[in-house]
Design a protein around this motif. Structure first.
Motif, PDB file in Angstrom:
ATOM      1  N   GLN A   7     -13.426   8.882   2.779  1.00 58.82           N
ATOM      2  CA  GLN A   7     -14.889   8.876   2.934  1.00 58.82           C
ATOM      3  C   GLN A   7     -15.506  10.110   2.282  1.00 58.82           C
ATOM      4  O   GLN A   7     -16.509  10.025   1.560  1.00 58.82           O
ATOM      5  N   GLN A  44     -15.313   2.914   8.723  1.00 57.21           N
ATOM      6  CA  GLN A  44     -13.990   2.520   8.235  1.00 57.21           C
ATOM      7  C   GLN A  44     -13.802   1.023   8.425  1.00 57.21           C
ATOM      8  O   GLN A  44     -13.481   0.292   7.506  1.00 57.21           O
ATOM      9  N   ILE A  77     -21.759   4.589   7.266  1.00 53.59           N
ATOM     10  CA  ILE A  77     -20.335   4.811   6.967  1.00 53.59           C
ATOM     11  C   ILE A  77     -19.514   4.234   8.107  1.00 53.59           C
ATOM     12  O   ILE A  77     -19.762   4.537   9.276  1.00 53.59           O
ATOM     13  N   VAL A  81     -14.870  -0.175  17.651  1.00 50.86           N
ATOM     14  CA  VAL A  81     -15.635  -0.345  18.887  1.00 50.86           C
ATOM     15  C   VAL A  81     -16.719  -1.398  18.650  1.00 50.86           C
ATOM     16  O   VAL A  81     -17.779  -1.105  18.104  1.00 50.86           O
ATOM     17  N   CYS A  95     -20.461   6.569  13.372  1.00 53.75           N
ATOM     18  CA  CYS A  95     -19.910   6.964  14.677  1.00 53.75           C
ATOM     19  C   CYS A  95     -18.568   7.672  14.461  1.00 53.75           C
ATOM     20  O   CYS A  95     -17.886   7.422  13.467  1.00 53.75           O
ATOM     21  N   THR A 101     -18.135  -1.572  13.608  1.00 52.08           N
ATOM     22  CA  THR A 101     -18.601  -0.803  14.770  1.00 52.08           C
ATOM     23  C   THR A 101     -19.987  -1.296  15.193  1.00 52.08           C
ATOM     24  O   THR A 101     -20.925  -1.314  14.384  1.00 52.08           O
ATOM     25  N   SER A 137      -8.490   8.153  13.156  1.00 55.10           N
ATOM     26  CA  SER A 137      -8.714   7.979  11.723  1.00 55.10           C
ATOM     27  C   SER A 137      -8.273   9.222  10.946  1.00 55.10           C
ATOM     28  O   SER A 137      -8.595  10.343  11.316  1.00 55.10           O
ATOM     29  N   VAL A 147      -5.112   4.551  15.594  1.00 54.06           N
ATOM     30  CA  VAL A 147      -6.478   4.583  16.151  1.00 54.06           C
ATOM     31  C   VAL A 147      -7.222   5.823  15.681  1.00 54.06           C
ATOM     32  O   VAL A 147      -8.403   5.774  15.341  1.00 54.06           O
TER      33      VAL A 147
HETATM   34  C1  G6P Z   1     -13.599   4.462  17.073  1.00 52.54           C
HETATM   35  C2  G6P Z   1     -12.307   4.927  16.433  1.00 52.54           C
HETATM   36  C3  G6P Z   1     -12.570   6.163  15.566  1.00 52.54           C
HETATM   37  C4  G6P Z   1     -13.652   5.861  14.537  1.00 52.54           C
HETATM   38  C5  G6P Z   1     -14.927   5.333  15.201  1.00 52.54           C
HETATM   39  C6  G6P Z   1     -15.907   4.790  14.170  1.00 52.54           C
HETATM   40  O1  G6P Z   1     -14.027   5.405  18.000  1.00 52.54           O
HETATM   41  O2  G6P Z   1     -11.351   5.239  17.424  1.00 52.54           O
HETATM   42  O3  G6P Z   1     -11.381   6.537  14.898  1.00 52.54           O
HETATM   43  O4  G6P Z   1     -13.943   7.008  13.816  1.00 52.54           O
HETATM   44  O5  G6P Z   1     -14.618   4.249  16.084  1.00 52.54           O
HETATM   45  O6  G6P Z   1     -15.310   3.696  13.545  1.00 52.54           O
HETATM   46  P1  G6P Z   1     -15.705   3.114  12.140  1.00 52.54           P
HETATM   47  O7  G6P Z   1     -14.768   1.964  11.942  1.00 52.54           O
HETATM   48  O8  G6P Z   1     -17.132   2.671  12.246  1.00 52.54           O
HETATM   49  O9  G6P Z   1     -15.525   4.188  11.147  1.00 52.54           O
END
Ligand code: G6P
Length: 610
Positions: free
Chosen positions: A410, A351, A349, A607, A303, A355, A403, A401
């Motif tokens: 990545q 971070q 993938i 999220v 995402c 998610t 990234s 927030v």
């Molecule tokens: C949220 C964050 C983004 C991030 C996305 C996916 O929307 O604000 O910065 O890219 O989630 O998050 P993840 O932790 O799965 O990479």
């Protein structure tokens, strides 16, 4: 998203709870609250808005209790006002509860309990769970048992922490789909949804898995399944250094994280490059390596920014590994019933590793018998633990927030995976060695780009009042255009679109006039001539061009209003460099517009609801 902190021990409860909430601010929230068990009851303070509001609300209160819970809420059910903020108490105030996730059958539970005389005072799904626990918390039933019975009737996702004046020496917590970590201290214990909240006090942690609960007393932590079977969970030591979760002298975490990239990219590659063999070594993939190496098709799902990195992964794998790749939003993947068979491998993938959509996509793929590989930053995160094999970014905690450093790490890691797979398939030693050399030079080249921060700030001065931006790129830099536009809209609230440059003619060109800044990634690679034509098309319509170009390209100055140079590198490595000026441009524009770059409105770092 929402954050949970709970404490039992004899230190100052107010500062532990507030500091824990502060450490989780980066996740995004719109109200906050704390509850302390004391004097045979529950004292609660809650406030909509930033933590500052809650801090003022507790200023004159002296909590004397030694057990309490705190929460930052990112609204899903009910607007972010004081009433809907957590902690929630049950109807007779016998328990207080904080909850991350969504109780899907809350309206059925509510209806049933209303029939039994319960009154509801909020618009939240959580209040239904608080009352359901109270319903079971009768004489002869412990808090633990009441929580267990209530959870057996709940559908949805939760990470919860519950306290009660009836058992003022206990925090009961549970997890289903929303992370819970237990922090183990000396004559004190903690619960949180994010290790950041407790790192100031302990580095010894145990993670709950889905379907598990924990009962914390001051001296003890007992982990069980929700079916009441004992779980022996090891205690892990968190390797994060507290220094890395401070701003380190920068005004914002985002700027610090942008500036850290020479080091974070180096850390991602550390010990993983094999220059003499022209390849990479990734121990984390070893366990199921053959399923990846012999996959006839690879699906990458993610995402947000991680999805943009996945798109670059597609270009890398297809060019060098010669394997067909599909990239899909995790939210689509999980519900679309994608075609998966034994010949394919899935890469997720993330971070954060938490998610919700990415986690669900991973589970769906595994359910279908496919091997799933993870690329995560947060060590011990749910996605990292549930994949068949995987590799960590080692980029350190990302707090902003939006990234930034996670993205470049990545892409770096996807390049390492490409090298490893391609060299075992058809890539020559010379080509592999050339990419390894290119990678080794990347950190110094990033360093050089960061020196242009002042120039990028000057450009931001000229455009920070624009209402729209267009970002164009081709090939490896098309996903960078998407990422540049995402950065800008996330933190400055300017509408921005990223497009493959040639697609501009099929729509966005209609938007171009003298008020439209167009950021074009025009490095000297295989599509240079084509992108120059795209710049001419923009200029012919009076659009203002900000070009990201290769050092030494003087000709481009005649075509663009502004040029930001990046050092020459291999075409496949350009995204790691070209994304950096775009991060800085977004940052400075947001600052000039007075935006809160580390905690942009409505956004969450991780999220955890779908
Ligand atoms: C949220 C964050 C983004 C991030 C996305 C996916 O929307 O604000 O910065 O890219 O989630 O998050 P993840 O932790 O799965 O990479």
């Amino acid at each position: 998203m929402c954050g949970i902190i709970g404490y039992i021990g004899n230190k100052d409860i107010t500062s532990i709870l507030l500091n824990g909430l502060k450490r989780m601010e980066y996740r995004g929230y719109d109200s906050a609250g704390v509850a302390v068990v004391e004097n045979g009851g529950i004292s609660i303070r809650k406030k909509p808005g930033k933590l500052m509001e809650l801090e003022s609300a507790v200023e004159d209160v002296r909590f004397t209790g030694q057990i309490g819970i705190g929460h930052t809420r990112w609204a899903t059910h009910g607007e972010p006002n004081e009433r809907n903020a957590h902690p929630h108490t049950s109807f007779r105030r016998r328990i207080a509860l904080i909850h991350n996730g969504i109780i899907e059958n809350y309206s059925d539970i509510k209806k049933e309990l209303e029939g039994k005389g319960y009154e509801f005072h909020t618009d939240t799904d959580t209040e239904a769970l608080a009352n359901l626990i109270e319903e079971f918390y009768s004489d002869g039933t412990s808090l633990e048992e009441a929580v267990r019975l209530a959870l057996s009737q709940v559908q949805g996702t939760y990470g919860i922490a519950v306290v009660s004046p009836g058992e003022p020496d206990k925090i009961v917590c549970a997890r289903q789909g929303s992370p819970i970590v237990i922090g183990i201290g000396d004559d004190e214990n903690f619960v949180a949804s994010d290790v950041m909240a407790i790192l100031d006090h302990t580095k010894q942690v145990s993670y709950l898995d889905d379907g598990e609960m924990a009962i914390l007393t001051r001296q003890d932590v007992e982990i069980k399944t929700i079916e009441n079977e004992r779980v022996d969970r090891e205690v892990e030591e968190i390797a994060y250094d507290l220094e890395r979760i401070n701003k380190g002298g920068y005004d914002h975490f985002m700027l610090k994280e942008i500036m850290e990239q020479p080091q974070t990219v180096r850390d991602t590659m550390r010990g993983r490059l094999l220059p003499d063999e022209g390849t990479a070594r990734l121990g984390g993939l070893a366990m199921d390596f053959e399923s990846l190496l012999y996959a006839r098709r690879i699906l990458i799902t993610a995402c947000g920014t991680s999805w943009h990195a996945a798109l670059i992964g597609e270009y890398l794998f297809e060019e060098f590994v010669r394997v067909p790749v599909e990239v899909e939003y995790a939210s689509e993947f999980r519900y679309r019933d994608p075609v998966l068979d034994n010949d394919c491998a899935v890469i997720v993938i993330s971070q954060s590793g938490e998610t919700a959509d990415t986690l669900a996509a991973l589970r769906e793929a595994r359910r279908k018998g496919v091997k799933v590989f993870g690329i995560c930053n947060v060590v011990g995160s749910t996605i990292a633990r549930e994949t068949d094999a995987g590799v960590y970014l080692h980029a350190g905690p990302e707090i902003g927030v939006a990234s930034t450093k996670a993205f470049t790490s990545q892409v770096t890691l996807l390049t390492l995976i490409t090298l490893l797979l391609a060299r075992m398939r058809s890539m020559s030693f010379n080509k592999g060695a050339e990419i390894v050399r290119g990678l080794q030079q990347v950190p110094d080249k990033i360093e050089k780009i960061l020196k242009a921060a002042g120039q990028i700030r000057d450009i931001a001065e000229q455009y920070h009042t624009a209402s729209n931006f267009l970002y164009l790129g081709r090939g490896y830099n098309f996903p960078v255009a998407l990422e540049g536009a995402l950065k800008l809209k996330e933190i400055s609230y300017i509408h921005a679109e990223g497009y493959p440059a040639a697609e501009m003619k099929h729509g966005p060109i209609a938007l171009i006039d003298e008020n439209m800044p167009v950021v074009v990634i025009a490095t000297q690679d295989s599509s240079y001539e084509k992108i120059i034509s795209n710049i001419e098309e923009v200029r012919a319509r009076k659009g203002r061009v900000i070009a990201i170009a290769t050092e030494g390209d003087e000709a481009i100055k005649e075509r663009a209003d502004h040029v930001i140079y990046v050092p020459q590198t291999l075409e496949c490595l350009t995204p790691i460099l070209t994304s950096i000026p775009l991060q800085l441009l977004a940052y400075y524009i947001a600052i000039l517009r007075g935006c809160d770059v580390d905690q942009p409105r409505n956004l969450a770092k991780s999220v955890t609801v779908e």
